[in-house]
Design a protein around this motif. Structure first.
Motif, mmCIF file in Angstrom:
data_model
loop_
_atom_site.group_PDB
_atom_site.id
_atom_site.type_symbol
_atom_site.label_atom_id
_atom_site.label_comp_id
_atom_site.label_asym_id
_atom_site.label_seq_id
_atom_site.Cartn_x
_atom_site.Cartn_y
_atom_site.Cartn_z
ATOM 1 N N LYS A 133 0.835 -1.197 0.000
ATOM 2 C CA LYS A 133 0.000 0.000 0.000
ATOM 3 C C LYS A 133 0.879 1.259 0.000
ATOM 4 O O LYS A 133 2.063 1.205 0.319
ATOM 5 N N ASP A 140 -3.055 5.194 -0.803
ATOM 6 C CA ASP A 140 -4.162 4.452 -0.211
ATOM 7 C C ASP A 140 -4.609 5.104 1.084
ATOM 8 O O ASP A 140 -5.733 4.987 1.512
ATOM 9 N N GLN A 141 -3.637 5.739 1.707
ATOM 10 C CA GLN A 141 -3.948 6.378 2.968
ATOM 11 C C GLN A 141 -3.115 7.645 3.046
ATOM 12 O O GLN A 141 -1.942 7.650 2.674
ATOM 13 N N THR A 179 -8.411 8.640 2.901
ATOM 14 C CA THR A 179 -8.086 8.737 1.477
ATOM 15 C C THR A 179 -8.255 10.190 1.051
ATOM 16 O O THR A 179 -8.762 11.031 1.804
ATOM 17 N N HIS A 180 -7.839 10.454 -0.169
ATOM 18 C CA HIS A 180 -7.977 11.799 -0.716
ATOM 19 C C HIS A 180 -9.426 12.284 -0.588
ATOM 20 O O HIS A 180 -9.694 13.372 -0.088
#
Lengths: 580, 669
Positions: free
Chosen positions: A364, A539-540, A554-555
């Motif tokens: 990730k 992903d984060q 997330t965005h």
């Protein structure tokens, strides 16, 4: 550990040449005592007129022969003893260098480069002098001193004892002065370190000095330190300058004693006038060992001061080292967990990071944003254990990073620092970093990923372009991409990027981000950036502020959040004409 | 062998010219000539005192201990019947009369004198002998007292001499060091890209230090030894000039050996000087790159490289030992050879009756004395070689002319008065670092007072080089860089630089407090003004968090604060200088957009009527610029305002689009 233990191994290692050298030295001393005998025989024979030209030639030839022997043995001891001191120098310097390399990064946050440089050259040279000439002077003062005392005792024991009256004074004086000398030499050497550092820093920052017209200001700073160095030396000269004449004074006092008491005895016919004269001449021989003693004290104190300084650094244990039961790593998937992690550089100041919890699954991408000084770089530095957490723990594939061997841990991580560091060397060397059997196509692949290949192709020397110290001949963006290529070359499960596109243009930056994104799934990536285009696809994403996670997600989540991330995003979005 | 780490090699030096070097060093000694003069006077006094000690001993022996016939005729006269020595006792002294009366049979009495043969003295009781020779005791006491005074004075003078000499020596070194430092500072930036810092540091520290002995021990020993040598040579010649010439026959060999070995020793010492500089450079690089080394586990490889270099240093050291280990004994052998010559030649003369035995003995003693200073000189000669190897390197730097010409157009023509920077212009400027590799070509633009010029373009397009030309770190290859329409080369660099502030890509802070780093010697800034600068440069927040605020010590390289914070401090420093022209070379690359915007606002407010030139990658930074220059491969490909360039739909537009795309791609994602 006592600092003298540092040089002991070299003495043991070189015991054969040292022994041989000392034997040669003693032979030289004895042969030197022999030449006056030949002279005496020649004179005696001449007195008795019992000699012809042939006999004279014989004596002369003997003298030349002995002189040649002295020459040969002197050459040998110089090579053996001084050669050993060169070995000590080389060995200590290697050891010092190796030690510096294993010290933790936190040490270098405080250490001064110039200071360490002074240790590596000046101090180690002083130690060399102390071991080499120190051994010689010590040997001379003992052998010649004993010999002349022996000769004197042979003539008249009572007078010899009288001559030795200043001895306790000499011993006391030497002890007294040694202590002072040691202290002052420490100061002088310390001042030399300061001088090295102040000069080094000025040359390293020459561009700022020139741009801000600071030449005279900085010259004054150097002048202050240089003056301090002069003063420390003069303080030392007061000691050394009185010590040497003092040793001569003491041996002259012995001479005065002989003159008075020996003279009286000669007047009273207790000793013959001949004995008296001989006594005086042997005392003359004693002058050199006395001077040598002074010299040796001086040399050894200087060497010891340097040795103590060196030892102080060698005693520093790396703060971060393998645990006794640290395990090697085999296969790593790349899952990273921060459990309640806090970190502060010093115990008494604000924590740089506090109570960080993160769970990053293998493959990730984690994006980190935040204002300057929010702890982003520290966060990244904790994973390869450049620093160790103050509280909490970091797990790699559910294993505490502290339980893993450091070299293994770091070999699974590729790290790109915020400010790229280049070594003086070629572009190839800087990308491969010592890995000499790297294939050309691997180099090309890595540099292509870093959008560097086209640039390298445009260099006349390609990969063999010389970068200069810290890569001075390259632009900031080029240096940054070399650092990236360096990281991409290593196919590690974890990739850590600290602001990796800060110095490249948008187009290149976008290409690099594409490369990084293509690694998703295969490598765990942590990326810090002020350009949100670099982190938005993670992903984060977390936002750090004053050492804490203030938002994460997330965005899309963060955009809804409408806090730091969203604000920054809009700024970049609006300012850059993205429009809604 | 692999110790070339991509630096420019140090220049090999040709034949040594020691005399020229010494002549060049002389001016540095001039300010201390009074001290040096006194020091030499003291050396002569000390030498005389040294030489007087054996003479005092000689008098003691001749006059009081073993009276010689010729030395004191008055006290000893030859008896009529034999050639034995007599001791004369004055019997007018009652104590002596008692002793004389006790041993009547041993004395012959003449008026007030009683004579006793020297051989018969042994039959007297010790106490009686002591009474008889009490004058000798007294004389001996006086001489011993004189002896003690001499050695004490000698001690005092030696100390004073040493102090004067060392003071002068250290001050000369200090002066030379400061001169060298100031000179290196003056050299062009190009010089610094070719010479690693470690090498330059070595010159200013180790090499200067190396020369110290030249001024102290060498000067004193040379004067003392030459003085002795001359004295003894005169004595030898006056004693027996033929024998003197015979013994001097070895001197040409001494000279020859010195010359041969000095050449070799110099080579070795030169090698050592270079190696020390390389060791320093390697250390400095390793320390500064320690993170990369540890993270990429290059320790072993780096150590291996260092070990190679260190071993080369060792080998050079061993060569030095080999050269000197042969030289010193050779000089000694020649010394003994001279004695042997005297014994052989002089001995033959003694046999043939041409020379007295006593003269030969004295001659031998003096020859031995003669070679002691020669040995000393030989020893010092090596120190000299070592110091000269350092001096060569130092003068090489002092002679370096790699600076940019200052005020090239005569003083009356030079524009020494620059009050306000009204305009910066480039006229068809081309520039390269290495001939053939174009960095900038045909650049022309103008920035007026109070304007903001932004420079954008891909990496390596020449943006930093352009800034480097404005600060005159380099001169253009062709074309003109002008301030207020006049060639920048007509101004003294210090004049226009004092009106500029440069914030570089890689912020460099000096060790010292945050305050010192911002103020950099400026004292005329009130606390209020400083406070204001901290606020607008966004430093206030993080400085408040530092344990000691503005007075927190930063270590060199500033590792104790983050890169972004260092950029903020650099910006504060730029503001503190109250400059007329601000040059931002990606000055905000480590700073987040929000902070950047605030700094931007500050720039706009603060920079009212001030000119700024900004290099940036993040387009947000440059949007409000009055003019934007787009550079590509060293050429200007577009110019205009943001909106104009956007309308043009050229390179700049594309850059914006790109950012657009990445951003929107993510939104779709």
């Amino acid at each position: 550990m006592k600092s003298t233990a540092l040089i002991k191994p070299y003495f043991i290692e070189n015991r054969v040449p040292i022994f041989f050298g000392l034997v040669c030295l003693i032979i030289v001393d004895l042969l030197q005592l022999f030449i006056p005998r030949i002279l005496k025989w020649a004179i005696d024979d001449l007195t008795a007129l019992q000699i012809d030209s042939k006999g004279l030639f014989f004596y002369s030839a003997w003298m030349v022969g002995i002189a040649l022997m002295i020459g040969i043995f002197r050459y040998l001891w110089r090579r053996c003893l001084l050669g050993t001191s060169r070995r000590v120098e080389e060995g200590l310097r290697n050891r010092f260098f190796a030690h510096i390399q294993i010290l933790s990064v936190s040490y270098f946050d405080k250490a001064k480069t110039g200071d360490l440089m002074a240790h590596a050259t000046n101090d180690i040279q002083q130690i060399r002098m102390a071991t080499g000439m120190g051994m010689v002077a010590l040997n001379d003062s003992i052998v010649l001193g004993m010999a002349s005392i022996g000769f004197m005792a042979y003539i008249n024991i009572k007078l010899t004892l009288l001559v030795l009256i200043p001895m306790p004074l000499i011993v006391m004086g030497t002890l007294f002065f040694s202590k002072k000398m040691h202290k002052r030499y420490m100061e002088v050497q310390g001042a030399f370190s300061d001088l090295t550092e102040v000069v080094r820093e000025r040359f390293a920052g020459i561009r700022i000095i020139k741009a801000y017209n600071l030449q005279s200001f900085e010259t004054k700073k150097v002048e202050v330190i240089s003056k301090k160095y002069v003063n420390k030396n003069l303080g030392l000269v007061k000691i050394v300058g009185s010590f040497f004449p003092m040793m001569l004074l003491f041996s002259n006092i012995s001479l005065a004693i002989v003159l008075y008491f020996g003279g009286r005895q000669a007047i009273l016919l207790t000793i013959t006038p001949g004995d008296f004269v001989a006594f005086l001449s042997y005392l003359g021989i004693l002058t050199w060992p006395m001077m040598a003693l002074g010299w040796v004290t001086n040399l050894i104190q200087r060497g010891r001061a340097s040795l103590d300084r060196l030892n102080r650094i060698l005693q520093i244990q790396p703060e971060i080292a393998d645990m006794p039961d640290a395990k090697p790593v085999h296969r790593i998937k790349g899952g990273i967990i921060f459990e309640n992690v806090s970190y502060s550089y010093k115990r008494d100041v604000f924590p740089v990071l506090s109570k960080i919890d993160i769970n990053l699954e293998p493959g990730k991408i984690l994006g980190i944003v935040g204002p300057p000084g929010s702890g982003k770089t520290t966060f990244l530095s904790l994973i390869p254990r450049l620093y160790d957490v103050s509280h909490g723990r970091i797990l790699l594939d559910n294993k505490d990073v502290k339980s893993i061997q450091i070299s293994g841990l770091r070999s699974r991580i590729s790290f790109v620092s915020q400010e790229p560091f280049l070594f003086a060397g070629t572009v190839r060397e800087n990308i491969a970093l010592g890995n000499n059997n790297i294939k050309k196509d691997e180099l090309i692949r890595a540099s292509a990923l870093a959008s560097l290949y086209e640039t390298i192709k445009s260099f006349p020397d390609g990969f063999d372009t010389v970068t200069g110290e810290k890569g001075v001949i390259l632009s900031g963006g080029q240096k940054q991409r070399i650092a990236l290529a360096r990281a991409f070359l290593q196919d590690t499960p974890i990739l850590i990027l600290d602001d990796p596109i800060s110095q490249v243009d948008l187009e290149t930056g976008a290409l690099i981000i594409q490369s990084i994104r293509a690694m998703a799934g295969k490598r765990t990536v942590i990326i810090v950036s002020h350009r949100l285009s670099a982190v938005m696809l993670a992903d984060q994403i977390i936002t750090l502020d004053k050492g804490s996670i203030v938002e994460s997600g997330t965005h899309a989540r963060l955009m809804e959040n409408n806090r730091y991330y969203a604000k920054t995003f809009r700024l970049q979005e609006i300012e850059e004409g993205l429009g809604a | 062998m692999k110790t070339d780490f991509g630096y420019f090699e140090e220049q090999k030096l040709g034949k040594p010219y020691d005399v020229r070097l010494l002549r060049r060093l002389y001016p540095y000694a001039v300010p201390y000539k009074v001290m040096l003069f006194w020091s030499i006077i003291l050396i002569i006094c000390i030498t005389l005192l040294d030489l007087s000690l054996p003479y005092v001993t000689k008098i003691a022996i001749d006059r009081y201990i073993v009276p010689q016939t010729d030395a004191i005729k008055a006290r000893l006269t030859k008896g009529p019947e034999s050639k034995s020595r007599y001791l004369i006792a004055d019997i007018s002294d009652p104590e002596i009369r008692i002793v004389v009366n006790k041993y009547r049979e041993l004395f012959t009495i003449k008026e007030t004198d009683a004579r006793i043969s020297y051989e018969k003295l042994g039959s007297l009781e010790k106490e009686d002998l002591a009474v008889l020779r009490k004058d000798d005791f007294a004389g001996l006491g006086v001489l011993t007292a004189i002896f003690l005074v001499i050695i004490l004075v000698n001690f005092g003078l030696s100390f004073i001499q040493k102090m004067i000499m060392e003071y002068a020596g250290y001050m000369i070194m200090h002066d030379l060091r400061m001169k060298l430092f100031a000179q290196i500072q003056k050299l062009s930036i190009e010089f610094f890209t070719k010479n690693p810092v470690g090498r330059l540091v070595t010159r200013v520290t180790n090499d200067i230090q190396n020369m110290h002995e030249l001024f102290t021990s060498v000067i004193s020993i040379v004067f003392k030894d030459l003085f002795l040598l001359l004295g003894i040579a005169i004595v030898l010649i006056s004693m027996n000039w033929k024998l003197a010439i015979v013994s001097f026959m070895v001197l040409p060999f001494v000279l020859y050996a010195s010359i041969v070995f000095s050449g070799r020793a110099r080579e070795v010492f030169r090698d050592l000087r270079i190696k020390v500089a390389e060791i320093n450079t390697r250390f400095s690089e390793t320390i500064e790159g320690i993170r990369v080394i540890q993270l990429f586990r290059c320790e072993e490889n780096n150590f291996h490289n260092f070990k190679g270099l260190n071993h080369e240093n060792y080998l050079a050291g061993m060569r030095q030992i080999r050269v000197l280990a042969a030289f010193m004994p050779l000089i000694e052998i020649l010394g003994v050879f001279a004695v042997a010559l005297v014994i052989f030649y002089g001995g033959n003369n003694v046999i043939s009756g041409g020379l007295s035995l006593g003269a030969l003995v004295a001659f031998v003693a003096y020859i031995k004395m003669f070679f002691r200073p020669i040995r000393d000189l030989a020893e010092k000669y090596n120190i000299l070689q070592n110091a000269m190897a350092s001096a060569e390197r130092i003068f090489l730097l002092l002679d370096s002319r790699s600076m940019l010409p200052q005020v090239a157009f005569g003083s009356q023509n030079s524009a020494s008065n620059l009050n306000v920077i009204k305009e910066i212009s480039f006229e068809n400027v081309s520039f390269n670092y290495v001939p053939g590799e174009i960095v900038l070509s045909g650049i022309s633009f103008k920035v007026g007072e109070g304007e903001i010029l932004a420079v954008v373009g891909p990496t390596g397009s020449g943006k930093t080089s352009l800034i480097n030309l404005i600060t005159r770190f380099y001169d253009p290859v062709s074309g003109l860089v002008c301030i207020n329409g006049r060639d920048i080369r007509e101004f003294e660099t210090s004049i226009f630089r004092s009106k500029m502030a440069l914030v570089m890509q890689e912020p460099f802070l000096f060790s010292g407090t945050v305050r010192e780093n911002i103020l950099k010697g400026k004292k005329d800034l009130s606390e209020q003004e400083l406070e204001n600068i901290l606020k607008v440069s966004n430093c206030k927040d993080f400085i408040d968090r530092l344990p000691e605020g503005l007075d927190t010590m930063l270590v060199s390289g500033g590792a104790s604060i983050s890169s972004g914070e260092r950029q903020l401090v650099s910006i504060a420093k730029a503001f503190a200088g109250d400059p007329q022209l601000i040059l931002f070379d990606e000055a905000t690359s480590f700073i987040d957009s929000q902070t950047e915007i605030e700094i931007q606002k500050a720039l706009n407010n603060l920079m009212n009527r001030r000119t700024s030139i900004i290099v940036a990658h993040r387009l947000s930074t440059i949007r409000s610029a009055d003019k934007i220059i787009v550079l590509s491969k060293g050429r200007i490909i577009e110019t205009g305002t943001h909106s104009k360039l956007m309308d043009k739909k050229g390179f700049y537009f594309k850059l914006n689009q790109l950012q657009n795309q990445t951003a929107s791609a993510s939104i779709l994602h």
